[in-house]
Design an enzyme around this catalytic site. Sequence first.
Site, PDB file in Angstrom:
ATOM      1  N   GLN A  98      91.215  26.882  31.552  1.00 37.60           N
ATOM      2  CA  GLN A  98      91.297  27.888  30.558  1.00 37.60           C
ATOM      3  C   GLN A  98      90.458  29.104  30.626  1.00 37.60           C
ATOM      4  O   GLN A  98      90.706  29.744  29.808  1.00 37.60           O
ATOM      5  CB  GLN A  98      90.924  27.006  29.323  1.00 37.60           C
ATOM      6  CG  GLN A  98      91.868  25.675  28.931  1.00 37.60           C
ATOM      7  CD  GLN A  98      91.127  24.799  27.734  1.00 37.60           C
ATOM      8  OE1 GLN A  98      91.078  25.037  26.735  1.00 37.60           O
ATOM      9  NE2 GLN A  98      90.484  23.543  28.317  1.00 37.60           N
ATOM     10  N   ASP A 101      87.110  33.609  33.672  1.00 40.31           N
ATOM     11  CA  ASP A 101      86.149  34.315  34.408  1.00 40.31           C
ATOM     12  C   ASP A 101      86.236  34.238  35.798  1.00 40.31           C
ATOM     13  O   ASP A 101      85.234  34.816  36.744  1.00 40.31           O
ATOM     14  CB  ASP A 101      84.741  33.533  33.973  1.00 40.31           C
ATOM     15  CG  ASP A 101      84.662  31.987  34.295  1.00 40.31           C
ATOM     16  OD1 ASP A 101      85.504  31.543  35.322  1.00 40.31           O
ATOM     17  OD2 ASP A 101      84.099  31.022  33.556  1.00 40.31           O
ATOM     18  N   HIS A 116      94.949  30.720  30.206  1.00 38.80           N
ATOM     19  CA  HIS A 116      94.758  31.513  29.071  1.00 38.80           C
ATOM     20  C   HIS A 116      94.428  32.867  29.681  1.00 38.80           C
ATOM     21  O   HIS A 116      94.061  33.754  28.866  1.00 38.80           O
ATOM     22  CB  HIS A 116      93.459  31.244  28.488  1.00 38.80           C
ATOM     23  CG  HIS A 116      93.526  29.927  27.345  1.00 38.80           C
ATOM     24  ND1 HIS A 116      92.609  28.905  26.844  1.00 38.80           N
ATOM     25  CD2 HIS A 116      94.809  29.301  27.040  1.00 38.80           C
ATOM     26  CE1 HIS A 116      93.259  28.265  26.068  1.00 38.80           C
ATOM     27  NE2 HIS A 116      94.445  28.129  26.131  1.00 38.80           N
ATOM     28  N   CYS A 124     100.244  45.967  28.786  1.00 45.32           N
ATOM     29  CA  CYS A 124     100.471  47.041  27.702  1.00 45.32           C
ATOM     30  C   CYS A 124     101.183  46.240  26.436  1.00 45.32           C
ATOM     31  O   CYS A 124     101.698  45.421  26.736  1.00 45.32           O
ATOM     32  CB  CYS A 124     101.777  48.014  28.212  1.00 45.32           C
ATOM     33  SG  CYS A 124     102.320  49.297  27.335  1.00 45.32           S
ATOM     34  N   CYS A 150     103.058  53.956  30.308  1.00 50.08           N
ATOM     35  CA  CYS A 150     103.807  54.740  29.171  1.00 50.08           C
ATOM     36  C   CYS A 150     102.889  55.494  28.194  1.00 50.08           C
ATOM     37  O   CYS A 150     103.275  55.858  27.288  1.00 50.08           O
ATOM     38  CB  CYS A 150     104.839  53.687  28.533  1.00 50.08           C
ATOM     39  SG  CYS A 150     103.772  52.472  27.470  1.00 50.08           S
ATOM     40  N   GLY A 186      84.193  19.883  30.541  1.00 48.48           N
ATOM     41  CA  GLY A 186      83.669  20.970  29.785  1.00 48.48           C
ATOM     42  C   GLY A 186      84.662  21.713  28.948  1.00 48.48           C
ATOM     43  O   GLY A 186      84.721  22.993  28.726  1.00 48.48           O
ATOM     44  N   THR A 187      85.461  20.894  28.396  1.00 47.53           N
ATOM     45  CA  THR A 187      86.407  21.531  27.285  1.00 47.53           C
ATOM     46  C   THR A 187      86.185  20.698  25.940  1.00 47.53           C
ATOM     47  O   THR A 187      86.244  19.395  25.978  1.00 47.53           O
ATOM     48  CB  THR A 187      87.863  21.646  27.558  1.00 47.53           C
ATOM     49  OG1 THR A 187      88.533  22.141  26.484  1.00 47.53           O
ATOM     50  CG2 THR A 187      88.434  20.152  28.120  1.00 47.53           C
ATOM     51  N   SER A 188      86.018  21.458  24.970  1.00 49.22           N
ATOM     52  CA  SER A 188      86.044  20.944  23.652  1.00 49.22           C
ATOM     53  C   SER A 188      87.642  20.242  23.091  1.00 49.22           C
ATOM     54  O   SER A 188      87.473  19.396  22.094  1.00 49.22           O
ATOM     55  CB  SER A 188      85.595  21.744  22.626  1.00 49.22           C
ATOM     56  OG  SER A 188      86.363  22.819  22.177  1.00 49.22           O
TER      57      SER A 188
HETATM   58  P1  OAD Z   1      84.651  25.224  24.316  1.00 45.86           P
HETATM   59  O1  OAD Z   1      83.370  26.260  24.115  1.00 45.86           O
HETATM   60  O2  OAD Z   1      85.328  25.192  22.967  1.00 45.86           O
HETATM   61  O3  OAD Z   1      83.954  23.849  24.653  1.00 45.86           O
HETATM   62  C1  OAD Z   1      83.236  23.986  25.778  1.00 45.86           C
HETATM   63  C2  OAD Z   1      82.842  22.156  26.006  1.00 45.86           C
HETATM   64  O4  OAD Z   1      82.109  22.109  27.223  1.00 45.86           O
HETATM   65  C3  OAD Z   1      82.153  21.652  24.928  1.00 45.86           C
HETATM   66  O5  OAD Z   1      82.800  20.409  24.800  1.00 45.86           O
HETATM   67  C4  OAD Z   1      80.917  21.492  25.592  1.00 45.86           C
HETATM   68  O6  OAD Z   1      80.252  20.181  24.919  1.00 45.86           O
HETATM   69  C5  OAD Z   1      80.927  21.122  26.805  1.00 45.86           C
HETATM   70  N1  OAD Z   1      79.780  21.644  27.866  1.00 45.86           N
HETATM   71  C6  OAD Z   1      78.944  22.585  27.562  1.00 45.86           C
HETATM   72  N2  OAD Z   1      78.121  22.710  28.733  1.00 45.86           N
HETATM   73  C7  OAD Z   1      78.432  21.764  29.375  1.00 45.86           C
HETATM   74  C8  OAD Z   1      77.824  21.547  30.788  1.00 45.86           C
HETATM   75  N3  OAD Z   1      76.989  22.164  31.062  1.00 45.86           N
HETATM   76  N4  OAD Z   1      78.497  20.508  31.344  1.00 45.86           N
HETATM   77  C9  OAD Z   1      79.620  19.988  30.973  1.00 45.86           C
HETATM   78  N5  OAD Z   1      80.099  19.975  29.682  1.00 45.86           N
HETATM   79  C10 OAD Z   1      79.656  21.154  28.864  1.00 45.86           C
HETATM   80  O7  OAD Z   1      85.499  25.739  25.483  1.00 45.86           O
HETATM   81  P2  OAD Z   1      87.035  25.583  25.878  1.00 45.86           P
HETATM   82  O8  OAD Z   1      87.334  24.040  25.296  1.00 45.86           O
HETATM   83  O9  OAD Z   1      87.308  26.015  27.101  1.00 45.86           O
HETATM   84  O10 OAD Z   1      90.488  30.428  24.210  1.00 45.86           O
HETATM   85  O11 OAD Z   1      87.752  26.459  24.758  1.00 45.86           O
HETATM   86  C11 OAD Z   1      89.321  26.502  24.650  1.00 45.86           C
HETATM   87  C12 OAD Z   1      89.583  27.833  24.280  1.00 45.86           C
HETATM   88  O12 OAD Z   1      88.915  28.210  23.301  1.00 45.86           O
HETATM   89  C13 OAD Z   1      89.301  28.811  25.525  1.00 45.86           C
HETATM   90  O13 OAD Z   1      89.960  29.030  26.646  1.00 45.86           O
HETATM   91  C14 OAD Z   1      89.207  30.104  24.435  1.00 45.86           C
HETATM   92  C15 OAD Z   1      88.677  29.610  23.259  1.00 45.86           C
HETATM   93  O14 OAD Z   1      88.899  30.498  21.927  1.00 45.86           O
HETATM   94  C16 OAD Z   1      91.123  31.672  24.479  1.00 45.86           C
HETATM   95  O15 OAD Z   1      90.367  32.642  24.670  1.00 45.86           O
HETATM   96  C17 OAD Z   1      92.572  31.725  23.933  1.00 45.86           C
HETATM   97 ZN    ZN Z   2     103.192  50.733  28.604  1.00 41.37          ZN
END
Ligand code: OAD
Ligand code: ZN
Length: 235
Positions: A98, A101, A116, A124, A150, A186-188
Site C-alpha cells: 500500500q 515510498d 495505492h 492529469c 494539456c 505493518g498495516t492497520s
Molecule cells: P497505518 O499507518 O494505518 O498502519 C501502520 C501499521 O503499522 C500499524 O498497525 C502499526 O501498529 C504498524 N507498525 C508501526 N511501526 C511498525 C514496525 N516498526 N513494525 C511493524 N509494524 C509497525 O498504515 P497502512 O495500514 O499502510 O492510503 O495504511 C493504509 C492506507 O491508509 C495507506 O496506504 C494510505 C493511508 O491513508 C492512501 O494513501 C490511499
Molecule cells: Zn492533461
Amino acid sequence: MTNNLFVARQAIYSRPEKVIIFTGAGVSAESGIRPFRNSDESLWDEFDVETFSSIDGFLEQPLAVWRWYLQQVSSAKHALPNAAHLAIASVQYPVITQNVDLLHEAAGSKNVLHMHGQGDRAKCTECLWEGELTELDITVVDVPPGCPECGSLARPDIVWFGEPLSEHNMLQAYLLLKDSICVVIGTSGRVEPVAHLPGLANLVISINSCEDDHVVNSLQLTGTASDILPRLFAE
Ligand code: OAD
Ligand code: ZN
C-alpha cells in the site's frame, strides 16, 4: 512468539512458491517514514485526511496539497530501506504494497505491485496523461503544476479516499493471494478494499508491533518488522 516464529518458518520453508508479502506503512516506519495511524508520529493525527487525501480536498487547495505531498515524497527519497525491506528483497517473494515510498524497490525487490500508487508518478485531472513526477514543473512554488500534454491541473498518481483502485492491480492481487501464504506486515487494516485481500490466502502470517492490529485468524508475530523479518527468512 518463539513458537509462532518456528511454525511460520516451517510453513514458508515447506511451500516457498506460495509466499506473498503484503505491506503497509509500518514496514517503512523504521526508515523514518511516518505512518498514517497508531503512532506518536501518525500523519492523520496531525494533518486533515479530507484535505490531504481526497480529490475534493485537492481541488479546493491544490497548491497546499502539492506542497505537502512533495514534502512526503522528499522524505521518502532521502529514506533508506531498513532491515525488513532488505530481508524481503533477499528472498524475492512477490510484494503487494500500500506504500507509495518505493523502498521495496530501493532494497532490490523486483516484483512489486503498488495498490495505492507510486510517489514518483503523476497524472492529469482532465486528460489521459500519466507519467513521471519529474516531467512536471514543480519548481514554481506559487502555482500547482500543470499537465505536460494539456496544461490542466496535474495531480499525484496515488489513490485518495473514495477513489477506485486499478482493476488490473486488484486482479493481479487476487491471483497472487488466492491460496497463498501471505505475510502481512505493518498495516492497520483500516483501509478497504485492500484490507480484505489477505483473507484470500490459505495462511496469514501477521507481523505488527501492535497486538491489536494483527489480522484476525492469523499466525501472529508481535514486534517490529526489522527485528522479525530477518529471523523469519534466515536460512
Ligand atoms: P497505518 O499507518 O494505518 O498502519 C501502520 C501499521 O503499522 C500499524 O498497525 C502499526 O501498529 C504498524 N507498525 C508501526 N511501526 C511498525 C514496525 N516498526 N513494525 C511493524 N509494524 C509497525 O498504515 P497502512 O495500514 O499502510 O492510503 O495504511 C493504509 C492506507 O491508509 C495507506 O496506504 C494510505 C493511508 O491513508 C492512501 O494513501 C490511499
Ligand atoms: Zn492533461
